[in-house]
Design an enzyme around this catalytic site. Structure first.
Site, PDB file in Angstrom:
ATOM      1  N   ASP A 244       4.970   8.266  -3.318  1.00 39.42           N
ATOM      2  CA  ASP A 244       5.108   9.473  -2.831  1.00 39.42           C
ATOM      3  C   ASP A 244       4.453   9.896  -1.556  1.00 39.42           C
ATOM      4  OD1 ASP A 244       2.366   9.249  -3.272  1.00 39.42           O
ATOM      5  OD2 ASP A 244       2.152  10.856  -4.766  1.00 39.42           O
TER       6      ASP A 244
ATOM      7  N   ASP B  48      10.798 -15.140   4.465  1.00 38.48           N
ATOM      8  CA  ASP B  48      11.257 -16.292   4.218  1.00 38.48           C
ATOM      9  C   ASP B  48      10.810 -16.550   3.112  1.00 38.48           C
ATOM     10  OD1 ASP B  48       9.098 -17.720   5.232  1.00 38.48           O
ATOM     11  OD2 ASP B  48      10.084 -18.177   7.280  1.00 38.48           O
TER      12      ASP B  48
ATOM     13  N   HIS C   3       0.840  -1.195  -0.026  1.00 35.17           N
ATOM     14  CA  HIS C   3      -0.043   0.078   0.068  1.00 35.17           C
ATOM     15  C   HIS C   3       0.750   1.146  -0.028  1.00 35.17           C
ATOM     16  CE1 HIS C   3      -3.820  -1.722   0.279  1.00 35.17           C
ATOM     17  NE2 HIS C   3      -3.715  -2.158   1.211  1.00 35.17           N
TER      18      HIS C   3
ATOM     19  N   THR D 208       4.088 -13.689   2.975  1.00 33.53           N
ATOM     20  CA  THR D 208       4.867 -14.512   4.148  1.00 33.53           C
ATOM     21  C   THR D 208       4.640 -13.841   5.353  1.00 33.53           C
ATOM     22  OG1 THR D 208       6.894 -15.998   4.854  1.00 33.53           O
ATOM     23  CG2 THR D 208       7.139 -13.522   3.866  1.00 33.53           C
TER      24      THR D 208
ATOM     25  N   PRO E 142      -4.068  -4.437  -6.093  1.00 35.40           N
ATOM     26  CA  PRO E 142      -4.319  -5.793  -6.547  1.00 35.40           C
ATOM     27  C   PRO E 142      -5.208  -6.379  -5.510  1.00 35.40           C
ATOM     28  CG  PRO E 142      -1.914  -5.440  -6.703  1.00 35.40           C
ATOM     29  CD  PRO E 142      -2.517  -4.141  -6.352  1.00 35.40           C
TER      30      PRO E 142
ATOM     31  N   VAL F 136      -0.626   3.499  -7.020  1.00 32.24           N
ATOM     32  CA  VAL F 136      -1.634   4.468  -7.277  1.00 32.24           C
ATOM     33  C   VAL F 136      -0.754   5.791  -7.925  1.00 32.24           C
ATOM     34  CG1 VAL F 136      -3.408   6.293  -6.636  1.00 32.24           C
ATOM     35  CG2 VAL F 136      -3.393   3.813  -5.443  1.00 32.24           C
TER      36      VAL F 136
ATOM     37  N   ASP G 223       0.600 -16.738   6.237  1.00 30.54           N
ATOM     38  CA  ASP G 223       1.535 -17.774   6.105  1.00 30.54           C
ATOM     39  C   ASP G 223       1.750 -18.371   7.299  1.00 30.54           C
ATOM     40  OD1 ASP G 223       3.533 -19.529   5.388  1.00 30.54           O
ATOM     41  OD2 ASP G 223       4.956 -17.899   4.920  1.00 30.54           O
TER      42      ASP G 223
END
Length: 303
Positions: free
Chosen positions: A50, A230, A35, A171, A140, A46, A222
């Protein structure tokens, strides 16, 4: 590569930002620095790196990025505030909030290894615009299929290798039940489960997230390795235990699946690939020179 400040052994790369952080900073800059150039450039994608996700919504103004629905689980803004305040006391109006995020992300990942896993190009300037509406289609989605994921990355000059490598950031961190419960209870709208999800894993997740789930319940992305950087993510992926639809999607394309297999085999290969993709991602839509500003307070634009 540099934007204005050297990236070698001296300069801001030697600033002990990690010493100003605390356990949990990983959740700020990895779990969702998809993000802000990570999970600001990886999941955000986006306006590039910045620091716009740090800006607060202004009274009577449009909602800022941090108030967009996908960003509401972000935490740790106070950590970045503390780092910024400490830096401003000794080096005022020089280090941008965007650079602080980039350095903090690197240091949070690198700290357990007692070495920097990649150099950070510095000299970014901070954006002055932050709109929740601009997150639409740029982050995404955990519900995305492979084609949608790759298109989102391609739109930002990232390729399939970057997609698979940077997905390895899963992870570390946790997720709320709502981001994957469709796979457990209503995958095709007929009250069914996702047949690609390991049945034992699905049973475990249903115990953690009954239907309807408590919106405050969280699950490791994870399991058993959610606080360690990892290659374990790729192991569970190949066992069909990836948490999100977007995780499972990486196995639906031959090229991406072959990358998953290669990364699973070698920690050194994963670390090197992750460093390359991070440097590549961190150069997206960077503001330099006279563009943007060096914010005095990461939450508000300069007057």
């Amino acid at each position: 590569m540099k934007f204005g400040i050297r990236t070698g052994s001296g300069g801001a790369n030697n600033m002990p930002l990690g010493q100003l952080a605390f356990v949990g900073l990983e959740e700020v800059v990895i779990l969702k620095r998809s993000h802000e150039c990570y999970l600001g450039c990886l999941l955000k994608l986006v306006l590039g790196c910045d620091g716009s996700v740090l800006l607060d919504t202004v009274n009577n103004g449009s909602k800022a990025e941090k108030d967009a629905i996908p960003n509401r689980s972000l935490k740790g803004f106070d950590v970045i505030d503390d780092i910024k305040n400490a830096i401003e006391k000794v080096c005022p109006n020089v280090v941008s909030c965007a650079d602080i995020l980039a350095l903090a992300a690197r240091d949070a990942v690198s700290a357990p290894f007692k070495r920097r896993l990649w150099n950070v190009a510095l000299g970014r300037r901070d954006g002055r615009i932050s709109l929740a509406s601009e997150t639409n289609g740029n982050i995404p989605s955990p519900f995305a299929d492979f084609t949608s994921l790759l298109q989102t990355f391609n739109n930002k000059t990232l390729d399939v290798n970057d997609l698979v490598v940077l997905s390895g950031a899963h992870t570390i961190g946790v997720a709320h039940c709502g981001t994957f419960s469709r796979r457990l209870y209503n995958f095709t709208g007929k009250g069914d489960a996702d047949p690609t999800l390991d049945p034992t894993c699905a049973d475990f997740l249903r115990k953690q997230c009954p239907n309807p789930a408590n919106p405050k319940t969280i699950v490791e992305m994870d399991p058993g390795s959610s606080r360690s950087f990892d290659k374990h993510y790729y192991h569970i992926l190949r066992q069909n235990k990836g948490l999100f639809i977007s995780d499972a999607a990486l196995l639906t394309n031959k090229e991406s699946e072959s990358i998953v297999i290669r990364l699973q085999r070698s920690r050194g290969l994963f670390f090197a690939a992750f460093a390359r993709s991070m440097r590549k991602m961190a150069a997206i839509d960077v503001l330099t020179g006279k563009d943007g500003e060096i914010r005095r307070n990461c939450r508000v634009v300069n007057p």
